[in-house]
Design an enzyme around this catalytic site. Structure first.
Site, mmCIF file in Angstrom:
data_model
loop_
_atom_site.group_PDB
_atom_site.id
_atom_site.type_symbol
_atom_site.label_atom_id
_atom_site.label_comp_id
_atom_site.label_asym_id
_atom_site.label_seq_id
_atom_site.Cartn_x
_atom_site.Cartn_y
_atom_site.Cartn_z
ATOM 1 N N ASP A 13 0.819 -1.222 0.000
ATOM 2 C CA ASP A 13 0.000 0.000 0.000
ATOM 3 C C ASP A 13 0.852 1.270 0.000
ATOM 4 O O ASP A 13 0.422 2.300 0.509
ATOM 5 C CB ASP A 13 -0.960 0.032 1.207
ATOM 6 C CG ASP A 13 -1.780 -1.233 1.305
ATOM 7 O OD1 ASP A 13 -2.290 -1.650 0.259
ATOM 8 O OD2 ASP A 13 -1.883 -1.805 2.400
ATOM 9 N N LYS A 16 2.157 2.165 -5.232
ATOM 10 C CA LYS A 16 2.815 1.720 -6.476
ATOM 11 C C LYS A 16 1.979 2.025 -7.708
ATOM 12 O O LYS A 16 2.497 2.407 -8.741
ATOM 13 C CB LYS A 16 3.107 0.212 -6.407
ATOM 14 C CG LYS A 16 4.148 -0.139 -5.382
ATOM 15 C CD LYS A 16 4.309 -1.634 -5.225
ATOM 16 C CE LYS A 16 3.135 -2.323 -4.568
ATOM 17 N NZ LYS A 16 2.931 -1.994 -3.153
ATOM 18 N N GLY A 40 -4.291 -4.057 -4.493
ATOM 19 C CA GLY A 40 -5.259 -3.055 -4.944
ATOM 20 C C GLY A 40 -4.466 -1.821 -5.296
ATOM 21 O O GLY A 40 -3.979 -1.127 -4.420
ATOM 22 N N HIS A 41 -4.255 -1.582 -6.564
ATOM 23 C CA HIS A 41 -3.450 -0.439 -7.002
ATOM 24 C C HIS A 41 -4.376 0.684 -7.446
ATOM 25 O O HIS A 41 -5.107 0.550 -8.423
ATOM 26 C CB HIS A 41 -2.486 -0.870 -8.118
ATOM 27 C CG HIS A 41 -1.425 -1.804 -7.634
ATOM 28 N ND1 HIS A 41 -0.574 -2.498 -8.452
ATOM 29 C CD2 HIS A 41 -1.068 -2.157 -6.369
ATOM 30 C CE1 HIS A 41 0.258 -3.226 -7.718
ATOM 31 N NE2 HIS A 41 -0.039 -3.045 -6.452
ATOM 32 N N GLN A 224 2.227 -5.789 -3.273
ATOM 33 C CA GLN A 224 2.528 -5.895 -1.834
ATOM 34 C C GLN A 224 3.868 -5.192 -1.547
ATOM 35 O O GLN A 224 4.251 -4.300 -2.290
ATOM 36 C CB GLN A 224 2.549 -7.366 -1.373
ATOM 37 C CG GLN A 224 1.187 -8.019 -1.337
ATOM 38 C CD GLN A 224 0.762 -8.607 -2.673
ATOM 39 O OE1 GLN A 224 1.534 -9.264 -3.328
ATOM 40 N NE2 GLN A 224 -0.469 -8.384 -3.068
ATOM 41 N N GLY A 414 0.141 14.020 -3.036
ATOM 42 C CA GLY A 414 -1.300 13.828 -3.169
ATOM 43 C C GLY A 414 -1.560 12.660 -4.097
ATOM 44 O O GLY A 414 -0.638 12.184 -4.778
#
Ligand code: IMP
Length: 423
Positions: A13, A16, A40-41, A224, A414
């Site tokens: 998280d 990436k 979850g990208h 990951q 951001g």
């Protein structure tokens, strides 16, 4: 032309997806090399927020080809959902997305086995995403797995049946209460497999070799983070693949001497989802602030992430194991407003001060030793160049560079593509 790597250096998280999306303009091919839909990208651009799970993060760029490598595990059901969500973008999926025949398939019963295994562990559970990742890699190394290439053979359904039957026997062995309707799960699975079969399957190691010979620029995208690596992470609270640099070689068939830059991503603080030790974890207002301001909820499971100060002992370890050549610091904006920041620069390990990452990092073995630095108050989110960054943030960056002995080339301020400062 060398293959560059992009890797998460903490517990995942790190951001990436955003960075691959930012960097894709410089690459012809983006290749995922491990993990599966446990990832979850998240990508944000033009007011759109999009989460990818298995599909590489270069999918939205016009010219990039995206490869799902042999080291990845694919759940056809989730993959189909990802494809359906991409329909509105009118992408030429068959040309832009290529799947390795050697990638392994996650069956519905792998997901059930994941749930049964976790339920049987009680309090000692890993906190798995329950996507069937562990059982699928177990079948891979146990030489029982089904691969994408099997779907091109006439007897694939027979192979599927034998494996699913075996899994059902294993589920009953766990003796836990797992409710499921396999017929329903299989109906979805077969529908999704039909959609998968419409995609382009390739021998990806050969494709990448030829692309390299032609001078194409390739970025290998990890999922990951290093501390979730099956060998070097906080075992057993890890995922089931090699998330570190060597995983890109085995997960794509790229030789070690063909690796170029190793780009390592870290957050300006630390987060973790699921169970397992986390020496710098905060249980106070500071941790709560990081979670709230940083919107720290899992992109795949929605679970709140545990938050804490930056752990340089762990980060140094990850930098070394991966041979990181460039660093990218994410979410500096989330730390705006703290008077003082703490950075863990050593561990008290069984009464002794150490600065390397030991075998046991559980709270009973390790207490973090902190260095305190000054925080900054400015809102960073509209800043566009390094010379606009506040002095205290620049001091933080220089302190980290000195400790890690690797330059920080990107500072993200951001979630949007545009909120990226290059140094
Ligand atoms: P699994 O990979 O689903 O088996 O989960 C094993 C551990 O890795 C759990 O602690 C998960 O929360 C964690 N994990 C898996 N994928 C990710 C990810 O993409 N980001 C952060 N943590 C992850």
């Amino acid at each position: 032309m060398a293959v560059d790597l992009l890797l998460g250096l903490q517990w995942g998280d790190e951001g990436k997806g955003k960075i691959v999306d930012v960097l894709t303009a410089n690459y012809d091919i983006i290749a995922r090399f491990q993990g599966g839909p446990n990832a979850g990208h998240t990508l944000e651009f033009d007011g759109i927020k999009h989460v990818l799970h298995t599909i590489p993060s270069g999918i939205f760029h016009k010219n990039a080809v995206n490869v799902v490598g042999n080291g990845v595990v694919i759940d056809p059901v989730i993959f189909k959902k990802e494809l359906d969500a991409l329909k509105k973008f009118n992408l030429d999926i068959n040309a832009k997305l290529l799947i390795s025949r050697k990638a392994h398939l996650i069956l519905p019963t792998h997901r059930l086995l994941d749930a049964a295994s976790e339920a049987s562990k009680g309090k000692a559970k890993i906190g798995s995403t329950l996507k069937g990742i562990g059982p699928t890699y177990m079948d891979k190394t146990g030489r029982n797995g089904m691969r994408v290439g099997d779907l091109e053979l006439s007897d694939w359904k027979e192979k599927y049946r034998n494996l699913a039957n075996k899994h059902e026997a294993m589920i009953s062995f766990y003796d836990v209460d797992i409710q499921y309707d396999l017929a329903e799960l299989e109906a979805d699975f077969f529908k999704a497999v039909a959609a998968l079969k419409d995609l382009t399957f390739i021998d990806s190691e050969e494709y990448l070799y030829q692309a390299q010979k032609q001078g194409k620029k390739i970025l290998a995208e990890g999922a990951q983070g290093s501390l979730l690596d099956i060998d070097f992470g906080t075992y057993p609270f890890v995922t089931s693949s090699n998330t570190t640099a060597a995983g890109a070689c085995t997960g794509l068939g790229v030789a070690p001497n063909q690796i170029g830059e190793v780009k390592g991503i870290f957050k300006a603080y630390t987060t973790r989802v699921g169970s397992g030790p986390f020496p710098t974890e905060l249980f106070d207002e500071d941790g709560e602030t990081m979670g709230r301001v940083g919107n720290e909820f899992g992109a795949t499971t929605g679970r709140p992430r545990r938050c804490g100060w930056l752990d340089l002992v762990a980060l140094k370890y990850a930098v070394r194991i991966n041979g990181v050549t460039e660093l990218m610091m994410m979410k500096g904006d989330v730390l705006s407003g703290f008077d003082k920041l703490k950075v863990c620069t050593a561990y008290n390990y069984k009464g002794e001060q150490i600065d390397h990452f030991p075998y046991n990092i559980e709270a009973e073995n390790v207490t973090p030793v902190y260095t305190e630095v000054n925080g900054w108050k400015e809102d960073l989110t509209k800043m566009t160049a390094a010379d606009q960054l506040p002095k205290n943030l620049m001091d933080y960056i220089l302190f980290l560079e000195k400790e890690l002995e690797v330059p920080i080339k990107i500072v993200s301020v951001g979630p949007d593509r545009t909120q990226t400062i290059h140094r």
